[in-house]
Write a protein that holds these residues in place. Structure first.
Motif, PDB file in Angstrom:
ATOM      1  N   ILE A  62      32.613  59.043   0.184  1.00  0.00           N
ATOM      2  CA  ILE A  62      32.041  57.888  -0.512  1.00  0.00           C
ATOM      3  C   ILE A  62      30.614  58.163  -0.981  1.00  0.00           C
ATOM      4  O   ILE A  62      30.286  57.980  -2.159  1.00  0.00           O
ATOM      5  N   PHE A  63      29.752  58.631  -0.095  1.00  0.00           N
ATOM      6  CA  PHE A  63      28.356  58.866  -0.476  1.00  0.00           C
ATOM      7  C   PHE A  63      28.230  60.100  -1.364  1.00  0.00           C
ATOM      8  O   PHE A  63      27.321  60.185  -2.190  1.00  0.00           O
ATOM      9  N   ILE A  64      29.142  61.049  -1.210  1.00  0.00           N
ATOM     10  CA  ILE A  64      29.169  62.188  -2.125  1.00  0.00           C
ATOM     11  C   ILE A  64      29.510  61.698  -3.527  1.00  0.00           C
ATOM     12  O   ILE A  64      28.945  62.161  -4.525  1.00  0.00           O
ATOM     13  N   GLY A  65      30.441  60.740  -3.623  1.00  0.00           N
ATOM     14  CA  GLY A  65      30.832  60.201  -4.925  1.00  0.00           C
ATOM     15  C   GLY A  65      29.692  59.515  -5.647  1.00  0.00           C
ATOM     16  O   GLY A  65      29.564  59.611  -6.870  1.00  0.00           O
ATOM     17  N   MET A  66      28.841  58.819  -4.904  1.00  0.00           N
ATOM     18  CA  MET A  66      27.691  58.155  -5.521  1.00  0.00           C
ATOM     19  C   MET A  66      26.748  59.185  -6.137  1.00  0.00           C
ATOM     20  O   MET A  66      26.297  59.040  -7.280  1.00  0.00           O
ATOM     21  N   MET A  67      26.458  60.259  -5.398  1.00  0.00           N
ATOM     22  CA  MET A  67      25.604  61.315  -5.909  1.00  0.00           C
ATOM     23  C   MET A  67      26.261  61.997  -7.108  1.00  0.00           C
ATOM     24  O   MET A  67      25.606  62.295  -8.117  1.00  0.00           O
ATOM     25  N   SER A  68      27.560  62.235  -7.019  1.00  0.00           N
ATOM     26  CA  SER A  68      28.275  62.935  -8.093  1.00  0.00           C
ATOM     27  C   SER A  68      28.282  62.134  -9.383  1.00  0.00           C
ATOM     28  O   SER A  68      28.164  62.702 -10.474  1.00  0.00           O
ATOM     29  N   ALA A  69      28.432  60.811  -9.276  1.00  0.00           N
ATOM     30  CA  ALA A  69      28.432  59.970 -10.474  1.00  0.00           C
ATOM     31  C   ALA A  69      27.096  60.059 -11.197  1.00  0.00           C
ATOM     32  O   ALA A  69      27.041  60.217 -12.431  1.00  0.00           O
ATOM     33  N   GLY A  70      26.004  59.972 -10.440  1.00  0.00           N
ATOM     34  CA  GLY A  70      24.687  60.080 -11.049  1.00  0.00           C
ATOM     35  C   GLY A  70      24.428  61.461 -11.632  1.00  0.00           C
ATOM     36  O   GLY A  70      23.856  61.593 -12.726  1.00  0.00           O
ATOM     37  N   ASN A  93      20.395  70.402  -7.031  1.00  0.00           N
ATOM     38  CA  ASN A  93      20.197  69.259  -6.129  1.00  0.00           C
ATOM     39  C   ASN A  93      21.534  68.680  -5.679  1.00  0.00           C
ATOM     40  O   ASN A  93      21.717  68.343  -4.506  1.00  0.00           O
ATOM     41  N   HIS A  94      22.463  68.572  -6.596  1.00  0.00           N
ATOM     42  CA  HIS A  94      23.800  68.055  -6.297  1.00  0.00           C
ATOM     43  C   HIS A  94      24.513  68.950  -5.291  1.00  0.00           C
ATOM     44  O   HIS A  94      25.069  68.474  -4.288  1.00  0.00           O
ATOM     45  N   LEU A  95      24.487  70.250  -5.535  1.00  0.00           N
ATOM     46  CA  LEU A  95      25.185  71.199  -4.667  1.00  0.00           C
ATOM     47  C   LEU A  95      24.614  71.188  -3.251  1.00  0.00           C
ATOM     48  O   LEU A  95      25.369  71.131  -2.262  1.00  0.00           O
ATOM     49  N   SER A 101      25.051  67.458   3.458  1.00  0.00           N
ATOM     50  CA  SER A 101      25.561  66.170   3.942  1.00  0.00           C
ATOM     51  C   SER A 101      26.969  66.319   4.515  1.00  0.00           C
ATOM     52  O   SER A 101      27.294  65.688   5.530  1.00  0.00           O
ATOM     53  N   THR A 102      27.788  67.170   3.906  1.00  0.00           N
ATOM     54  CA  THR A 102      29.138  67.394   4.448  1.00  0.00           C
ATOM     55  C   THR A 102      29.070  68.087   5.795  1.00  0.00           C
ATOM     56  O   THR A 102      29.784  67.713   6.743  1.00  0.00           O
ATOM     57  N   LEU A 103      28.212  69.092   5.908  1.00  0.00           N
ATOM     58  CA  LEU A 103      28.034  69.772   7.195  1.00  0.00           C
ATOM     59  C   LEU A 103      27.542  68.806   8.263  1.00  0.00           C
ATOM     60  O   LEU A 103      27.996  68.847   9.413  1.00  0.00           O
ATOM     61  N   LEU A 104      26.624  67.919   7.886  1.00  0.00           N
ATOM     62  CA  LEU A 104      26.070  66.957   8.851  1.00  0.00           C
ATOM     63  C   LEU A 104      27.154  65.994   9.337  1.00  0.00           C
ATOM     64  O   LEU A 104      27.280  65.736  10.547  1.00  0.00           O
ATOM     65  N   VAL A 105      27.945  65.460   8.397  1.00  0.00           N
ATOM     66  CA  VAL A 105      29.006  64.514   8.773  1.00  0.00           C
ATOM     67  C   VAL A 105      30.030  65.188   9.677  1.00  0.00           C
ATOM     68  O   VAL A 105      30.460  64.620  10.701  1.00  0.00           O
ATOM     69  N   ALA A 144      36.776  71.519  -0.153  1.00  0.00           N
ATOM     70  CA  ALA A 144      37.028  70.626  -1.290  1.00  0.00           C
ATOM     71  C   ALA A 144      35.737  69.990  -1.799  1.00  0.00           C
ATOM     72  O   ALA A 144      35.512  69.876  -3.007  1.00  0.00           O
ATOM     73  N   ALA A 145      34.864  69.575  -0.873  1.00  0.00           N
ATOM     74  CA  ALA A 145      33.617  68.914  -1.265  1.00  0.00           C
ATOM     75  C   ALA A 145      32.676  69.879  -1.979  1.00  0.00           C
ATOM     76  O   ALA A 145      32.137  69.566  -3.046  1.00  0.00           O
ATOM     77  N   VAL A 146      32.469  71.069  -1.399  1.00  0.00           N
ATOM     78  CA  VAL A 146      31.499  72.016  -1.962  1.00  0.00           C
ATOM     79  C   VAL A 146      32.013  72.623  -3.267  1.00  0.00           C
ATOM     80  O   VAL A 146      31.276  72.706  -4.251  1.00  0.00           O
ATOM     81  N   CYS A 147      33.272  73.040  -3.306  1.00  0.00           N
ATOM     82  CA  CYS A 147      33.829  73.636  -4.532  1.00  0.00           C
ATOM     83  C   CYS A 147      33.950  72.599  -5.643  1.00  0.00           C
ATOM     84  O   CYS A 147      33.932  72.945  -6.832  1.00  0.00           O
TER      85      CYS A 147
END
Length: 585
Positions: A62-70, A93-95, A101-105, A144-147
């Protein structure tokens, strides 16, 4: 007078739309094939385990999607404005955000995955399979998130076909690894998760060469030098409507499901499920068109090509209305056929007429609402987008709850009534924005007054067409009072004749044209030429020594390189885009 037509835009949209829809189809087909293989190699219960875990896994994005949209918004605008330094900064910055954030979660969830599995289900058959599966799925989620970050920029940069190819490779590898890990090595359901992550990672390598050639966008920089709080704040601010939608959409789905099951039982849920199945098919067309608005439309706005943006939105609305009306009519006229396709018995078929016919009336308003929402987003109406997501989702939940309490017998009327009502609310909110700023056209809120003087022409692939164009555009160039006015005239002449002479007429139609757009900015004068065909780069920076040995075939290219010092070429969605840039000072 030459006027702009839709020929070039039709090529761009058709190429992009087809590749995007094919990618979605390949994903669905791959998921279907993967489900069959895993259910045979592991257990039929494996599908149930994957199903109950999917909503939780989706929450991690969800929070990755917000960053990706911007980030997608900013990168499309940057590519259109030829500001590749900004695009590269957004990409880095996106990458790094997605990576850390994925590693942290994952790190926070790992110690509690067994507890989480117990909260998801206590079924004695599913729980023993779920625990090891979600541990292994952390690898697949990370990949999936990083690629997914570079993949989104490949699409925005005008090469969605490469992504379609990558998806096909990934799905083939996934089946092979499923057979190896689940069939040969007997790793069970965790093996299927490892297979998904590994196939995704290996398929990503097919894009490495493309990324290397487009290093202006994909060059990696050190995080301490490139990452910026300001950049993240900008991306989050733009992507906030997507976060609101992602948070409220599950609540809306839960409310609908609970109401249907509670009031109509299993039969009602059967009809409702079929509605969402058909809606998912319609979403293929909708996702292709909306992605085109975000990417192609964002680039056009970055180029300040508002005329082409309007043509793009008209073409998309025409296509959507045609598709949705056709689907709605088929369901309205033949609801019993649809029920039979999904294996309904005679008693269910007898009940299906009213629900299916009423639900068919919701497809068109849903498609228009979704498209308008994306249209407002790509034009940066941030405040309006936020309120639309809040009002439409909360409003839909409120209507459903009220009708379920007071008029449960009208439950099937909820979908069409709510859909049309929310569309009315959305265009009313857009009208308020239009009233505050009449320069925004209602209901699309497109800017009707360009920020800089500009002209756009569609030129036939003929010598006569080029001569007529040059005669018409010369007065505009003169009024701009450029220091390099004569160089602009000569560069245009050399470039356009080069395009006409190298155009391949085999199989071409009489109405084929290429577009020329000229924008007079405060500090810069830009000419954008777009022509169809294979990659054809007319730019080559000849050295003084090379000029002595130049042949006739390359003479125009050599002259052009001397007439414009800042010239760029980009191949996007089947179109060669050439930019001639002149500084005013």
């Amino acid at each position: 007078m030459m006027q702009q037509n839709e020929y070039v835009l039709k090529i761009m949209f058709g190429s992009f739309f087809l590749a995007t829809v094919m990618s979605a189809l390949m994903r669905q087909l791959g998921g279907f094939t993967d489900s069959i293989v895993v259910s045979h190699l592991v257990s039929p219960d494996a599908l149930s385990v994957v199903r109950i875990w999917q909503p939780i896994a989706s929450c991690m994005f969800i929070f990755i999607g917000m960053m990706s949209a911007g980030a997608t918004f900013l990168s499309a605008r940057g590519i259109g404005a030829q500001n590749y330094n900004k695009v590269n900064r957004v990409f880095n910055n996106h990458l790094y955000y997605v990576l850390f954030s994925t590693l942290l979660v994952i790190a926070l969830l790992l110690p509690f995955l067994d507890v989480l599995a117990g909260l998801i289900t206590d079924d004695e058959r599913l729980l023993p399979m779920l625990k090891p599966y979600i541990h292994a799925d952390m690898f697949a989620i990370f990949v999936a998130a990083v690629c997914g970050v570079p993949v989104s920029y490949v699409i925005t940069n005008g090469s969605p076909r490469l992504v379609t190819r990558r998806i096909i490779i990934s799905q083939i590898l996934n089946v092979i690894f499923d057979l190896l890990f689940c069939g040969v090595l007997d790793m069970g359901l965790p093996g299927a998760s490892v297979a998904s992550g590994l196939s995704n990672l290996l398929a990503f390598t097919s894009l490495v060469d493309y990324m290397r050639k487009n290093s202006k966008i994909f060059r990696l920089r050190r995080p301490e030098k490139i990452c910026s709080i300001k950049q993240y704040r900008e991306c989050f601010s733009i992507g906030l409507p997507m976060l609101i939608s992602a948070l409220l959409a599950p609540a809306l789905a839960f409310t609908m499901n609970s109401m249907v099951i509670g009031k109509l039982g299993a039969d009602g849920m059967y009809f409702f499920t079929i509605y969402f199945q058909i809606n998912g098919i319609c979403m293929l067309a909708l996702s292709g068109s909306n992605t085109a608005i975000t990417n192609i439309g964002g680039i056009l706005l970055g180029e300040e090509d508002f005329d082409s943006f309007r043509l793009l939105t008209r073409r998309i609305f025409r296509m959507l209305i045609l598709v949705m009306v056709a689907v709605s009519l088929l369901i309205f006229l033949f609801p019993d056929v649809l029920a039979r396709i999904y294996g309904a018995d005679d008693s269910l078929i007898a009940q299906c007429y009213t629900p299916f016919r009423l639900m068919s009336l919701a497809f068109l308003p849903n498609a228009i609402s979704e498209t308008l929402s994306v249209l407002y987003f790509v034009q940066n109406h941030k405040k309006l987008c936020r309120w639309i997501e809040i009002v439409t989702n909360v409003g839909a939940i409120g209507i459903i709850v009220v009708m379920a309490i007071f008029t449960p017998e009208l439950i099937w009327y909820i979908l069409p009534v709510t859909s049309w009502l929310l569309l009315l609310v959305m265009v009313t909110m857009a009208y308020v924005v239009h009233r505050k700023n009449p320069l925004y056209a209602w209901p699309t809120l497109e800017n009707t007054v360009p920020s800089n003087p500009a002209v756009t022409f569609s030129v036939p692939y003929t010598t006569k067409g080029v001569e007529d164009f040059l005669a018409q555009v010369h007065p505009f160039v003169e009024t701009c009072e450029l220091p390099d006015g004569m160089a602009v005239d000569m560069a245009l002449e050399e470039l356009l004749y080069e395009i006409v002479e190298t155009h391949e007429p085999h199989g071409s139609k009489d109405n084929e044209t290429f577009d020329v757009r000229i924008i007079d900015k405060e500090r810069e004068f830009t000419v954008v030429v777009k022509s169809k065909g294979p990659i054809r780069n007319p730019i080559y920076k000849y050295t003084d020594e090379e000029l002595a040995d130049i042949d006739e075939n390359n003479l125009r290219r050599a002259i052009l390189s001397r007439l414009c010092k800042n010239i760029n070429h980009k191949y996007m969605n089947g179109i060669n885009c050439i930019y001639l840039n002149y500084k005013r000072s």
